[in-house]
Every structure is written in structure tokens, then in C-alpha cells.
Design a protein around this motif. Structure first.
Motif, PDB file in Angstrom:
ATOM      1  N   THR A 111       0.831  -1.208   0.000  1.00  0.00           N
ATOM      2  CA  THR A 111       0.000   0.000   0.000  1.00  0.00           C
ATOM      3  C   THR A 111       0.862   1.253   0.000  1.00  0.00           C
ATOM      4  OG1 THR A 111      -1.787  -1.144   1.158  1.00  0.00           O
ATOM      5  CG2 THR A 111      -1.789   1.260   1.287  1.00  0.00           C
ATOM      6  N   TYR A 112       1.980   1.205   0.706  1.00  0.00           N
ATOM      7  CA  TYR A 112       2.831   2.393   0.847  1.00  0.00           C
ATOM      8  C   TYR A 112       4.036   2.383  -0.091  1.00  0.00           C
ATOM      9  CZ  TYR A 112      -0.244   3.427   4.669  1.00  0.00           C
ATOM     10  OH  TYR A 112      -1.374   3.692   5.405  1.00  0.00           O
ATOM     11  N   GLY A 113       3.875   1.742  -1.240  1.00  0.00           N
ATOM     12  CA  GLY A 113       4.841   1.913  -2.317  1.00  0.00           C
ATOM     13  C   GLY A 113       5.976   0.914  -2.429  1.00  0.00           C
ATOM     14  N   HIS A 114       5.970  -0.127  -1.634  1.00  0.00           N
ATOM     15  CA  HIS A 114       7.019  -1.142  -1.781  1.00  0.00           C
ATOM     16  C   HIS A 114       6.525  -2.216  -2.750  1.00  0.00           C
ATOM     17  CE1 HIS A 114       9.680   0.394   1.324  1.00  0.00           C
ATOM     18  NE2 HIS A 114       8.602   0.624   2.056  1.00  0.00           N
ATOM     19  N   SER A 115       6.948  -2.116  -3.991  1.00  0.00           N
ATOM     20  CA  SER A 115       6.487  -3.083  -4.992  1.00  0.00           C
ATOM     21  C   SER A 115       7.511  -4.178  -5.251  1.00  0.00           C
ATOM     22  CB  SER A 115       6.137  -2.366  -6.298  1.00  0.00           C
ATOM     23  OG  SER A 115       7.265  -1.656  -6.776  1.00  0.00           O
ATOM     24  N   ASP A 116       8.665  -4.090  -4.594  1.00  0.00           N
ATOM     25  CA  ASP A 116       9.700  -5.119  -4.725  1.00  0.00           C
ATOM     26  C   ASP A 116      10.047  -5.609  -3.327  1.00  0.00           C
ATOM     27  OD1 ASP A 116      10.461  -5.010  -7.681  1.00  0.00           O
ATOM     28  OD2 ASP A 116      10.588  -2.898  -7.093  1.00  0.00           O
ATOM     29  N   ILE A 117       9.593  -6.817  -3.014  1.00  0.00           N
ATOM     30  CA  ILE A 117       9.810  -7.395  -1.689  1.00  0.00           C
ATOM     31  C   ILE A 117      10.649  -8.654  -1.842  1.00  0.00           C
ATOM     32  CG2 ILE A 117       8.702  -8.366   0.368  1.00  0.00           C
ATOM     33  CD1 ILE A 117       6.223  -6.644  -0.358  1.00  0.00           C
ATOM     34  N   THR A 118      11.709  -8.733  -1.069  1.00  0.00           N
ATOM     35  CA  THR A 118      12.641  -9.851  -1.157  1.00  0.00           C
ATOM     36  C   THR A 118      12.788 -10.524   0.197  1.00  0.00           C
ATOM     37  OG1 THR A 118      13.856  -8.808  -2.963  1.00  0.00           O
ATOM     38  CG2 THR A 118      15.039 -10.484  -1.710  1.00  0.00           C
ATOM     39  N   PHE A 119      12.787 -11.848   0.161  1.00  0.00           N
ATOM     40  CA  PHE A 119      13.017 -12.664   1.348  1.00  0.00           C
ATOM     41  C   PHE A 119      14.335 -13.398   1.155  1.00  0.00           C
ATOM     42  CE2 PHE A 119       8.516 -12.058   0.934  1.00  0.00           C
ATOM     43  CZ  PHE A 119       8.084 -11.850   2.236  1.00  0.00           C
ATOM     44  N   VAL A 120      15.152 -13.443   2.204  1.00  0.00           N
ATOM     45  CA  VAL A 120      16.465 -14.075   2.103  1.00  0.00           C
ATOM     46  C   VAL A 120      16.557 -15.227   3.101  1.00  0.00           C
ATOM     47  CG1 VAL A 120      18.953 -13.746   2.245  1.00  0.00           C
ATOM     48  CG2 VAL A 120      17.512 -11.883   1.420  1.00  0.00           C
ATOM     49  N   ILE A 121      16.903 -16.404   2.568  1.00  0.00           N
ATOM     50  CA  ILE A 121      17.115 -17.594   3.389  1.00  0.00           C
ATOM     51  C   ILE A 121      18.588 -17.963   3.270  1.00  0.00           C
ATOM     52  CG2 ILE A 121      16.513 -20.021   3.763  1.00  0.00           C
ATOM     53  CD1 ILE A 121      13.873 -19.412   2.223  1.00  0.00           C
ATOM     54  N   GLY A 122      19.275 -17.983   4.384  1.00  0.00           N
ATOM     55  CA  GLY A 122      20.704 -18.293   4.369  1.00  0.00           C
ATOM     56  C   GLY A 122      20.978 -19.770   4.192  1.00  0.00           C
ATOM     57  N   GLY A 123      22.243 -20.085   4.144  1.00  0.00           N
ATOM     58  CA  GLY A 123      22.684 -21.470   4.047  1.00  0.00           C
ATOM     59  C   GLY A 123      22.685 -22.132   5.417  1.00  0.00           C
ATOM     60  N   SER A 124      23.364 -23.237   5.511  1.00  0.00           N
ATOM     61  CA  SER A 124      23.336 -24.030   6.740  1.00  0.00           C
ATOM     62  C   SER A 124      23.941 -23.308   7.943  1.00  0.00           C
ATOM     63  CB  SER A 124      24.049 -25.364   6.518  1.00  0.00           C
ATOM     64  OG  SER A 124      25.388 -25.134   6.120  1.00  0.00           O
ATOM     65  N   LEU A 125      24.766 -22.301   7.706  1.00  0.00           N
ATOM     66  CA  LEU A 125      25.374 -21.556   8.811  1.00  0.00           C
ATOM     67  C   LEU A 125      24.610 -20.276   9.139  1.00  0.00           C
ATOM     68  CD1 LEU A 125      29.155 -21.946   7.882  1.00  0.00           C
ATOM     69  CD2 LEU A 125      27.826 -23.280   9.529  1.00  0.00           C
ATOM     70  N   GLY A 126      23.631 -19.939   8.325  1.00  0.00           N
ATOM     71  CA  GLY A 126      22.860 -18.719   8.563  1.00  0.00           C
ATOM     72  C   GLY A 126      23.264 -17.599   7.625  1.00  0.00           C
ATOM     73  N   LEU A 127      22.897 -16.391   8.010  1.00  0.00           N
ATOM     74  CA  LEU A 127      23.163 -15.210   7.186  1.00  0.00           C
ATOM     75  C   LEU A 127      24.316 -14.400   7.751  1.00  0.00           C
ATOM     76  CD1 LEU A 127      19.471 -14.095   6.588  1.00  0.00           C
ATOM     77  CD2 LEU A 127      21.054 -14.986   4.855  1.00  0.00           C
ATOM     78  N   SER A 128      25.069 -13.795   6.859  1.00  0.00           N
ATOM     79  CA  SER A 128      26.200 -12.962   7.275  1.00  0.00           C
ATOM     80  C   SER A 128      25.702 -11.674   7.925  1.00  0.00           C
ATOM     81  CB  SER A 128      27.071 -12.619   6.065  1.00  0.00           C
ATOM     82  OG  SER A 128      26.402 -11.689   5.226  1.00  0.00           O
ATOM     83  N   PRO A 129      26.523 -11.070   8.761  1.00  0.00           N
ATOM     84  CA  PRO A 129      26.155  -9.773   9.354  1.00  0.00           C
ATOM     85  C   PRO A 129      25.835  -8.726   8.279  1.00  0.00           C
ATOM     86  CG  PRO A 129      28.034 -10.696  10.517  1.00  0.00           C
ATOM     87  CD  PRO A 129      27.784 -11.584   9.319  1.00  0.00           C
ATOM     88  N   ALA A 130      26.515  -8.767   7.147  1.00  0.00           N
ATOM     89  CA  ALA A 130      26.267  -7.791   6.075  1.00  0.00           C
ATOM     90  C   ALA A 130      24.851  -7.934   5.516  1.00  0.00           C
ATOM     91  CB  ALA A 130      27.302  -7.951   4.961  1.00  0.00           C
ATOM     92  N   VAL A 131      24.376  -9.165   5.363  1.00  0.00           N
ATOM     93  CA  VAL A 131      23.012  -9.391   4.868  1.00  0.00           C
ATOM     94  C   VAL A 131      22.002  -8.952   5.922  1.00  0.00           C
ATOM     95  CG1 VAL A 131      21.334 -11.128   4.123  1.00  0.00           C
ATOM     96  CG2 VAL A 131      23.692 -11.242   3.287  1.00  0.00           C
TER      97      VAL A 131
END
Length: 173
Positions: A111-131
């Protein structure tokens, strides 16, 4: 074509949902389940899954080696995210939501203009601090540890469920 249907299709054309996952999905049953929900999502948004290669690593790693693996996978993930994308990072320490809360959040974003939504699933160790830093929010599906391949299916189903809730369809009951 009446205005409602015309506007609905414009919304579908403009809404992009992307799932970025580390590693290749191998199991046919996961692929089949995801394909079914992806097909159903087609009436609500453009849906895509982007796979980034996982970093090969031996079973026992030092903390420094684990950090290096996550950093390399993180660079690959970040290379698939554009500046305008609203990013959900899946993380055990993220905020848990009910399906209804998740649907409301998706609805508010769109509704408030976010037309690009991304979900991130990390690998077996998880996600990096940068992500995690790049993410706009962190979401948790509970404190269970789930295989990241299974998580793709669960996430895809929950995205579909959110759209059925938003549109008042009976699926989510």
C-alpha cells in the motif's frame, strides 16, 4: 474489462516478490510444492526464486572459517538485491509473526509503495552480518532449526497464505 479487474492486473504487474536462497534445491517433492504455490501466487504478484551457490565447507569449521563461508555466501546474496527492494531476512532471532500479522505487513508494504519485496534464506550456517544489516526487517518462523530447502517451501506457502488473507479468500482458515 472493468476497472477493478484492470486495476488488479496492474497491481500484479507491479508487485514483485523474490526469494533468495543459498544452495540448489534438489528434492523433487520440495520443487513440486514450491511450484504449486508459485503458480497460485501468479494471480497476486510476480514471484521468483533466485538460488545463489553455497560455499563448500568441511563438517568441522573454526569460527573464523564459518565467518568466511557466511561472508562469501552473503556477498552472493547481496549481489542479487537491488537498492529499492524491501528485504526480509529469515533469522531465528527475528520477530515472530502470526500469518495474519504477516499478511497485514505485506499489505501495508504494498500500500505504501514497496512493490519489490525480497526474502532471504541463508545457508546451513545462517546469514552474514552484512546481509542482516541490509535487511529492512528480520522474520522468524520460530526457534526450530529447519533445513533451508524446507524453509523455501514453508516461506512460499506463507506468502501465498498472506495474499489469501489480504484478499479475503478462504484458504487460510
Amino acid at each position: 474489462m472493468d476497472n477493478f479487474v484492470e486495476n488488479m492486473w496492474k497491481a500484479v504487474d507491479n508487485l514483485n516478490i523474490k526469494v533468495i536462497g543459498v544452495g540448489k534445491l534438489k528434492e523433487k517433492y520440495f520443487k513440486a510444492g514450491i511450484a504449486e504455490y508459485a503458480k497460485r501466487l501468479g494471480r497476486f504478484c510476480k514471484f521468483e526464486i533466485v538460488e545463489v551457490p553455497d560455499e563448500k565447507a568441511p563438517e568441522s569449521l573454526s569460527q573464523a572459517e564459518m565467518d568466511e563461508v557466511m561472508a562469501k555466501e552473503g556477498e552472493r546474496i547481496l549481489g542479487k538485491i537491488k537498492d529499492r527492494e524491501y528485504v526480509f531476512a529469515l533469522a531465528i532471532k527475528g520477530k515472530e509473526r502470526t500469518s495474519e500479522e504477516f499478511a497485514k505487513e505485506i499489505n501495508q508494504l504494498t500500500t505504501y509503495g514497496h512493490s519489490d519485496i525480497t526474502f532471504v534464506i541463508g545457508g546451513s550456517l545462517g546469514l552474514s552480518p552484512a546481509v542482516l544489516k541490509r535487511a529492512d526487517t528480520q522474520i522468524s518462523f520460530g526457534r526450530f532449526t529447519l533445513p533451508h530447502q524446507l524453509m523455501r517451501l514453508v516461506l512460499t506457502e506463507q506468502i501465498y497464505r498472506a495474499f489469501t488473507i489480504i484478499n479475503g479468500l478462504p484458504y487460510h482458515k
